[in-house]
Design a protein around this motif. Sequence first.
Motif, short mmCIF file in Angstrom:
data_model
loop_
_atom_site.label_atom_id
_atom_site.label_comp_id
_atom_site.label_asym_id
_atom_site.label_seq_id
_atom_site.Cartn_x
_atom_site.Cartn_y
_atom_site.Cartn_z
N LEU A 27 -19.53 47.13 6.17
CA LEU A 27 -18.88 47.92 5.11
C LEU A 27 -19.51 47.60 3.75
O LEU A 27 -19.75 48.50 2.94
CB LEU A 27 -17.37 47.63 5.08
CG LEU A 27 -16.56 48.24 6.23
CD1 LEU A 27 -15.14 47.69 6.24
CD2 LEU A 27 -16.53 49.76 6.12
N GLY A 30 -22.79 49.29 3.55
CA GLY A 30 -22.57 50.72 3.28
C GLY A 30 -22.37 50.96 1.79
O GLY A 30 -22.93 51.89 1.22
N MET A 34 -24.83 52.82 -1.40
CA MET A 34 -24.47 53.72 -2.51
C MET A 34 -25.03 53.17 -3.82
O MET A 34 -25.52 53.92 -4.67
CB MET A 34 -22.95 53.84 -2.63
CG MET A 34 -22.28 54.46 -1.43
SD MET A 34 -20.51 54.50 -1.71
CE MET A 34 -19.88 53.88 -0.18
N ALA B 86 -19.35 52.86 9.78
CA ALA B 86 -19.11 52.12 8.53
C ALA B 86 -20.34 52.18 7.64
O ALA B 86 -20.25 52.42 6.43
CB ALA B 86 -18.74 50.67 8.84
N PHE B 87 -21.51 51.97 8.22
CA PHE B 87 -22.75 51.98 7.46
C PHE B 87 -23.17 53.41 7.13
O PHE B 87 -23.63 53.71 6.02
CB PHE B 87 -23.84 51.27 8.25
CG PHE B 87 -25.13 51.12 7.51
CD1 PHE B 87 -25.22 50.30 6.39
CD2 PHE B 87 -26.27 51.80 7.92
CE1 PHE B 87 -26.41 50.16 5.70
CE2 PHE B 87 -27.46 51.67 7.23
CZ PHE B 87 -27.53 50.84 6.12
N GLY B 90 -21.65 55.07 4.00
CA GLY B 90 -22.32 54.69 2.75
C GLY B 90 -23.65 55.39 2.58
O GLY B 90 -23.99 55.85 1.49
N LEU B 91 -24.36 55.50 3.69
CA LEU B 91 -25.68 56.12 3.66
C LEU B 91 -25.59 57.60 3.30
O LEU B 91 -26.38 58.11 2.49
CB LEU B 91 -26.33 55.95 5.05
CG LEU B 91 -27.82 55.96 5.14
CD1 LEU B 91 -28.43 54.86 4.28
CD2 LEU B 91 -28.25 55.78 6.60
N ILE B 93 -23.13 59.04 1.65
CA ILE B 93 -22.72 59.18 0.24
C ILE B 93 -23.91 58.94 -0.68
O ILE B 93 -24.10 59.64 -1.68
CB ILE B 93 -21.55 58.22 -0.08
CG1 ILE B 93 -20.30 58.66 0.68
CG2 ILE B 93 -21.26 58.19 -1.58
CD1 ILE B 93 -19.13 57.71 0.56
N ALA B 94 -24.75 57.96 -0.33
CA ALA B 94 -25.94 57.68 -1.14
C ALA B 94 -26.89 58.88 -1.16
O ALA B 94 -27.38 59.28 -2.22
CB ALA B 94 -26.66 56.44 -0.61
#
Lengths: 204, 123
Positions: A27, A30, A34, B86-87, B90-91, B93-94
Amino acid sequence: MSDTATAHHEDGHKSLIIDNKKLLMWLFLGSDCMFFGTLISTHLIYRKINPTEIDPTVNLFSLELTSFSTFILLMSSFLMALAVSAMHKGQIKSFRRNVIGVIFFGLIFLGCQVYEFTEFVHLGLKLDTGTFGSTFYLMTGTHGVHVAIGIFWLICMYFYSYTGKMDAHESAVDVEVAGLYWHFVDIVWIIIFTVVYLIEFIGK
Amino acid sequence: MSQADYNPLPVSPAVDHSGENEKYHVFVNLALVLAAITGVELVLVYLPFNKAFIFTVLVSLSMFKFVAVIAWFMHLIYDKLMLTLAFGTGLVIAAGTYTALLFLFSTDYVAPHEIPGIIPPGM
């Protein structure tokens, strides 16, 4: 109650069969994606809207040095994977050998980055030299700080392995979590190497 | 030096390490492939090919390296799907942030002097 369910009851810090430490690290990675996503995006956007500000391919970027740094970081990732594997097998000596290799390669990478930054400053590219300088140093510097934190973490683990307090299961998870962090630092550099360095050289 | 310097950690004899041994060969092969790709990338930028072609190949190779490290070195293909999610969140969103910024700061819609840090020529 089944054996599996009993095992989960006994092991209170596990949930949904995933180790909490690992889940938390994923997490965090992740969220770090960002973070680096915005840094890399900012650099690329300013590069796109202000392409004539500076040409880093002329007397600035050294692709050979950066490729060498990339190679070093990739090999450190390989050694980290071996260190995690050794820990899973309970081979502490092999773990130490590989971790020392990772630390050594990490220090080489940092050394290359310090050398590169010093050269750039001598050539006139500073943190306040326009948007290119600001975004470039912020992005690569943040990555360098991540590498430094990773090296510090691994040095702590290396010395902890001499205390005799490591056990095969718990410590394997701890090493795996540290390994995830280190590999993440590697994949961020893979992106930076391509989009910040290599693409600048296309057609030059 | 303590005893812990010499002895391996106590592990159950019932634990099967054949999977770890198989992974060793995967790791070695992957490390060789990653090193070779880095070499190819370095040579590729100096070749007099079409810019779009080189750009596409570089991005593809970079994506391959990125995914390969995540999948094998980070054990994601051996782990639970939840970790990938989970990862991956984030990826995504990036990547979304970059795409959104690309549109927001497109020079078609924003004049250079409206962008912080940009000094228009002649000022």
